[in-house]
Design a protein around this motif. Structure first.
Motif, short mmCIF file in Angstrom:
data_model
loop_
_atom_site.label_atom_id
_atom_site.label_comp_id
_atom_site.label_asym_id
_atom_site.label_seq_id
_atom_site.Cartn_x
_atom_site.Cartn_y
_atom_site.Cartn_z
N PRO A 93 0.85 -1.20 0.00
CA PRO A 93 0.00 0.00 0.00
C PRO A 93 0.88 1.24 0.00
O PRO A 93 2.05 1.20 0.40
CB PRO A 93 -0.79 -0.13 1.30
CG PRO A 93 0.07 -0.96 2.19
CD PRO A 93 0.79 -1.92 1.28
N LEU A 94 0.33 2.35 -0.45
CA LEU A 94 1.10 3.59 -0.54
C LEU A 94 1.65 4.01 0.81
O LEU A 94 2.75 4.56 0.89
CB LEU A 94 0.22 4.71 -1.13
CG LEU A 94 0.89 6.06 -1.36
CD1 LEU A 94 2.05 5.93 -2.34
CD2 LEU A 94 -0.12 7.08 -1.86
N SER A 95 0.91 3.75 1.89
CA SER A 95 1.35 4.16 3.22
C SER A 95 2.63 3.46 3.64
O SER A 95 3.38 3.97 4.50
CB SER A 95 0.24 3.88 4.25
OG SER A 95 -0.06 2.48 4.27
N LEU A 96 2.92 2.30 3.09
CA LEU A 96 4.18 1.60 3.37
C LEU A 96 5.21 1.84 2.26
O LEU A 96 6.41 1.87 2.52
CB LEU A 96 3.94 0.10 3.51
CG LEU A 96 3.26 -0.36 4.79
CD1 LEU A 96 3.08 -1.86 4.78
CD2 LEU A 96 4.08 0.05 6.00
N PHE A 97 4.72 2.01 1.04
CA PHE A 97 5.63 2.23 -0.09
C PHE A 97 6.45 3.50 0.11
O PHE A 97 7.67 3.52 -0.16
CB PHE A 97 4.81 2.33 -1.38
CG PHE A 97 5.64 2.35 -2.63
CD1 PHE A 97 5.97 1.18 -3.29
CD2 PHE A 97 6.09 3.56 -3.16
CE1 PHE A 97 6.74 1.20 -4.46
CE2 PHE A 97 6.85 3.59 -4.32
CZ PHE A 97 7.18 2.41 -4.96
N LEU A 98 5.81 4.57 0.59
CA LEU A 98 6.52 5.84 0.76
C LEU A 98 7.66 5.75 1.77
O LEU A 98 8.80 6.11 1.45
CB LEU A 98 5.53 6.94 1.17
CG LEU A 98 4.66 7.50 0.04
CD1 LEU A 98 3.70 8.54 0.60
CD2 LEU A 98 5.51 8.10 -1.07
N PRO A 99 7.42 5.31 3.03
CA PRO A 99 8.56 5.27 3.96
C PRO A 99 9.64 4.27 3.54
O PRO A 99 10.83 4.53 3.72
CB PRO A 99 7.92 4.86 5.29
CG PRO A 99 6.63 4.20 4.93
CD PRO A 99 6.17 4.90 3.69
N LEU A 100 9.25 3.12 2.96
CA LEU A 100 10.24 2.15 2.54
C LEU A 100 11.09 2.66 1.38
O LEU A 100 12.25 2.31 1.24
CB LEU A 100 9.56 0.84 2.15
CG LEU A 100 9.07 -0.05 3.28
CD1 LEU A 100 8.35 -1.26 2.74
CD2 LEU A 100 10.22 -0.49 4.17
N SER A 101 10.50 3.48 0.52
CA SER A 101 11.24 3.98 -0.64
C SER A 101 12.12 5.18 -0.32
O SER A 101 13.15 5.38 -0.97
CB SER A 101 10.26 4.36 -1.75
OG SER A 101 9.39 5.41 -1.32
#
Length: 400
Positions: A93-101
């Motif tokens: 999900p975007l909420s995890l994609f952003l911090p991981l990226s």
């Protein structure tokens, strides 16, 4: 230095970076991994490489150039190929994609996360479970038996999690406060001792930066993150230091981007067993080049693109360690674990080698970039801003 303008640029850069990653997340839904996705993600990679040019400070520009200019670009390359922490099935999900990226973090496998929905929890479990299924460094250096007890004990588990702010961080802040007043005395101190102080300054600074990132991720997302450092001063070999104790996110990102392709390409010629030795040298070579790029970002005095003039000291440092680590791994393969140095011998030898080579090659490269002078100037500016802010609050309280 205009810190107010620097803070504004800092905020603008990270907003643009977040928007860029939103675009990449959307691309991942419509374009399958492969050449087409790689072409579509090339513009975001270029943007991430250019964004740090708008910062010239050490404490804002340094981490930003490392996170965006190195880690995030490598993660996007892997994402384009369907690999790495940003790729999972089902998609993140975007909420995890952003911090991981955008941040140097790696999720731990947890049963439930309090601030996320059931669907997002399933994403966390699938993704982090995949990441923790196999330790990257064990693939990089195949001696799986050389895992120290300290490393295992320091891992965060579901039963007991490390506190981000603990006695270690309090001690680091105290030591850092003691180091800063010594800087004006450098003319009367031994040059090697000054370089040693620079080493401590760099390590403590990195620990605090990563600790603050972990704290922010915990508060915002309710996630527990793996520490990036694991008591590197207790290392008993180069394999132990680079693979299990020092800046682990770099190891994990270089493994699939450099190490694995070199192993696969050279296995047919020299065999997979010895192809790993060549891959280690190649991995450290790329790491040296990326460090030279980061040094370019932080040594600039103006927010413009300038001529890249690498000193190559850092490159030589990583080449030396890559060759030495490859020799170490080759010896371990040849001996097949039948003999190894006692810990009381291997620990001081490893620590002495790390410090000697760092003082010889790594730290002088930073000195020529004027990193420490800029850092001290910025700390003074931040201290003055803090005094002004405190004075403003005090006047408002007194006025009321």
């Amino acid at each position: 230095m205009d810190m107010e303008g620097e803070f504004k640029n800092f905020i603008m850069i990270w907003i643009i970076a977040a928007a860029t990653m939103c675009y990449c997340h959307t691309i991942g839904k419509f374009i399958p991994h492969g050449k087409a996705r790689l072409v579509a993600i090339f513009p975001p990679i270029l943007i991430l490489l250019l964004l740090p040019l708008r910062l010239i400070s050490i404490y804002l520009g340094g981490p930003t150039s490392f996170f965006l200019g190195w880690l995030s670009t490598f993660k996007l390359i892997l994402f384009a190929l369907g690999k790495g922490p940003l790729s999972s099935n089902p998609p993140l999900p975007l909420s995890l994609f952003l911090p991981l990226s955008l941040l140097p973090i790696k999720l731990f496998q947890t049963q439930h996360q309090p601030n996320l929905s059931k669907t997002q929890n399933s994403h966390i479990n699938l993704t982090s479970g995949k990441l923790l299924e196999k330790t990257d460094i064990d693939n990089l250096t195949p001696d799986n038996k050389d895992v120290s007890r300290n490393t295992e004990n320091s891992q965060i588990t579901e039963k007991g999690q490390k506190s981000t702010i603990n006695y270690a961080y309090v001690t680091m802040v105290f030591v850092l406060a003691l180091l800063i007043p010594l800087y004006p005395m450098k003319e009367i101190l031994h040059p090697k001792f000054i370089l040693f102080l620079y080493c401590l300054y760099m390590y403590i600074g990195l620990e605090l930066i990563f600790g603050m990132i972990a704290l922010l991720a915990r508060k915002v997302h309710g996630l527990e993150l793996e520490p990036q450092f694991n008591e590197p001063y207790l290392c008993t070999s180069l394999q132990d230091f680079w693979g299990r104790r020092w800046n682990l996110m770099v190891t994990r990102i270089l493994h699939p981007t450099i190490y694995e392709p070199v192993v696969n390409a050279s296995s047919r010629a020299i065999g997979r067993k010895w192809a790993s030795v060549l891959a280690i040298v190649a991995t450290f070579t790329v790491s040296g080049l990326m460090h030279e790029l980061v040094y370019y970002y932080i040594k600039r005095e103006k927010r413009t693109w300038g001529t890249w003039e690498p000193s190559w000291d850092s490159m030589c440092f990583f080449l030396l360690h890559g060759v030495c680590l490859a020799i170490e791994v080759a010896f371990k393969k040849a001996l097949k674990g039948k003999w190894q140095l006692p810990r009381l011998v291997s620990w001081p030898l490893t620590v002495a080698f790390m410090f000697y080579t760092a003082l010889w090659l790594f730290v002088p490269a930073l000195v020529r970039c004027h990193v420490y002078e800029k850092g001290v100037r910025e700390l003074n500016v931040i201290a003055e801003l803090g005094k002004d802010f405190y004075g403003l609050l005090r006047s408002l309280c007194f006025h009321d």
